[in-house]
Design a protein around this motif. Structure first.
Motif, PDB file in Angstrom:
ATOM      1  N   ILE A  13     -55.252  43.955  13.019  1.00 40.60           N
ATOM      2  CA  ILE A  13     -55.335  44.759  14.225  1.00 40.60           C
ATOM      3  C   ILE A  13     -56.778  45.211  14.385  1.00 40.60           C
ATOM      4  O   ILE A  13     -57.457  45.507  13.400  1.00 40.60           O
ATOM      5  N   THR A  14     -57.267  45.223  15.607  1.00 39.37           N
ATOM      6  CA  THR A  14     -58.641  45.627  15.873  1.00 39.37           C
ATOM      7  C   THR A  14     -58.640  46.992  16.535  1.00 39.37           C
ATOM      8  O   THR A  14     -57.978  47.197  17.547  1.00 39.37           O
ATOM      9  N   VAL A  15     -59.370  47.927  15.929  1.00 42.86           N
ATOM     10  CA  VAL A  15     -59.453  49.293  16.444  1.00 42.86           C
ATOM     11  C   VAL A  15     -60.920  49.673  16.577  1.00 42.86           C
ATOM     12  O   VAL A  15     -61.725  49.394  15.687  1.00 42.86           O
ATOM     13  N   THR A  16     -61.273  50.317  17.672  1.00 40.88           N
ATOM     14  CA  THR A  16     -62.649  50.779  17.854  1.00 40.88           C
ATOM     15  C   THR A  16     -62.662  52.159  18.466  1.00 40.88           C
ATOM     16  O   THR A  16     -61.776  52.519  19.234  1.00 40.88           O
ATOM     17  N   ILE A  22     -65.288  47.221  23.177  1.00 38.81           N
ATOM     18  CA  ILE A  22     -63.922  46.826  23.524  1.00 38.81           C
ATOM     19  C   ILE A  22     -63.820  45.301  23.549  1.00 38.81           C
ATOM     20  O   ILE A  22     -64.664  44.619  24.132  1.00 38.81           O
ATOM     21  N   THR A  23     -62.777  44.781  22.901  1.00 38.83           N
ATOM     22  CA  THR A  23     -62.483  43.355  22.955  1.00 38.83           C
ATOM     23  C   THR A  23     -61.031  43.192  23.388  1.00 38.83           C
ATOM     24  O   THR A  23     -60.204  44.086  23.170  1.00 38.83           O
ATOM     25  N   PRO A  24     -60.695  42.081  24.005  1.00 39.16           N
ATOM     26  CA  PRO A  24     -59.312  41.881  24.450  1.00 39.16           C
ATOM     27  C   PRO A  24     -58.318  42.023  23.307  1.00 39.16           C
ATOM     28  O   PRO A  24     -58.496  41.442  22.232  1.00 39.16           O
ATOM     29  N   GLY A  25     -57.301  42.848  23.506  1.00 36.02           N
ATOM     30  CA  GLY A  25     -56.258  43.033  22.510  1.00 36.02           C
ATOM     31  C   GLY A  25     -56.518  44.142  21.511  1.00 36.02           C
ATOM     32  O   GLY A  25     -55.705  44.360  20.608  1.00 36.02           O
TER      33      GLY A  25
END
Length: 393
Positions: A13-16, A22-25
């Motif tokens: 999972i990608t969290v920022t 921001i990246t898609p998803g």
């Protein structure tokens, strides 16, 4: 909250927390700071492809809840590390040892607080076999908050000393807070790696066991401080404790002492912690990421050179004058040949050494009075910005 809609059957999972990344998803966490408000960028984050946004007054609690859910789905081994001194070095060394056999994820940099720990957990992927999570604290309850998010299976306290006394109130407050890692592991049948030569850790462990009325067997994996091994890139005999801890963890997970030592000897510090550096003019020992009375004394005792550049120690509250005077007395007893002190906290002492308000002031002085052919210890906290002095040395 049930996070299955976001994490179920996911490998990663990608969290920022940065609206510019921001990246898609991805998941965007909108924090509000003194000079910014991430909530202003939530709609833009959605347009840029964020599939979920965490914001509002409960952003931190929601982030931690998501991290806990992700950790539980990952459901593998987590080693929690805390302590007054050496926790980052121990984390780095332990990771170096465990990486000889496992795919290890570990805290990057100093992301060891209420935001950094959940972000570390959310970087776990299905490919990782082990995780090492560093946990910092400056107030009572901080470690309890972090273990309730990370839910470690194993834990290690490097040591306890006099740091963040303004937040903890006393040395006893430091012990109680660090012991929260032991309390969690005892209550959840975890395993504690413990230096049997440290009486404070023994007392804290026994208190945790007594508080939870747990049998004292099968909870603690003991190790002993060793002599500083030859051939490492770490400066200072105090690192022997950190090395012993990393070897003990490695052996528990099936890595021989010889292989562990080889990994430790290959490790090169690059984060201004116990880092040796040879410049054109001087030989430096840089230990400029953290400074408290305990680590300052250890660094001075271990140093074999003649010149000291020392920053002030922060967050000591009512102990500020006492602890700075102790260090000044220590330098006098050692008959230090050349000492430069940075920070107004030193002005309260009787130290007969030049005191500079800031690192910029010392920099300006050294530009016209350069140091050459010196062996120099540079010791202070990150807030002293002692790294800025390096170009003139």
């Amino acid at each position: 909250m049930n996070w299955d809609f976001l994490i179920k059957d996911k490998d990663a999972i990608t969290v920022t927390t940065d609206s510019r990344k921001i990246t898609p998803g991805c998941v965007f966490v909108a924090f509000k700071g003194e000079h910014f408000d991430g909530n202003d960028y939530i709609e833009q984050a959605k347009r840029d492809g964020a599939i979920y946004c965490i914001g509002g007054d409960n952003a931190l609690a929601e982030l931690q809840d998501l991290a806990r859910a992700w950790r539980r789905q990952w459901n593998k081994t987590i080693i929690g590390i805390t302590g007054t001194n050496g926790k980052t070095t121990t984390k780095e060394l332990t990771a170096a040892v465990l990486k000889t056999k496992y795919n290890v994820h570990y805290t990057q940099g100093n992301l060891n607080n209420s935001i950094g720990v959940p972000l570390t957990l959310l970087q776990l992927t299905s490919a990782h076999e082990l995780a090492i999570v560093e946990m910092g604290a400056s107030h009572p309850g901080d470690i309890q908050e972090l273990v309730n998010v990370a839910e470690p299976n194993y834990g290690l306290i490097t040591n306890v000393g006099r740091a963040h006394l303004q937040g903890f109130g006393s040395f006893e407050g430091v012990q109680q807070t660090k012991r929260e890692l032991y309390d969690y592991l005892v209550a959840h049948n975890g395993t504690i790696f413990r230096n049997a030569d440290n009486p404070y850790l023994t007392q804290m462990y026994e208190t945790a066991v007594a508080n939870h009325q747990s049998p004292i067997t099968n909870l603690s994996s003991l190790y002993h401080t060793i002599s500083m091994p030859s051939g490492t890139h770490l400066v200072g005999d105090y690192n022997a404790e950190n090395i012993a801890a990393a070897i003990a963890v490695g052996q528990h997970f099936g890595i021989s002492e010889a292989d562990a030592l080889a990994a430790i000897r290959a490790y090169v510090p690059s984060n201004h912690r116990s880092q040796a550096c040879q410049t054109e003019h001087n030989e430096l020992v840089i230990d400029a990421y953290n400074a408290n009375p305990t680590s300052m004394q250890a660094a001075i005792n271990a140093f074999k050179g003649d010149t000291f550049i020392l920053g002030s120690m922060r967050e000591l509250g009512e102990y500020e004058h006492f602890e700075h005077q102790n260090i000044a007395n220590m330098l006098l007893e050692r008959k230090a040949e050349e000492v430069y002190l940075i920070g107004d906290e030193w002005k309260q002492t009787t130290a007969p050494y030049p005191i500079y308000h800031s690192v910029e002031d010392l920099y300006a002085y050294l530009q016209t009075h350069p140091l050459t052919h010196r062996h120099i210890l540079i010791k202070g906290s990150n807030s002293n910005h002692l790294d800025r002095i390096l170009p003139v040395l």
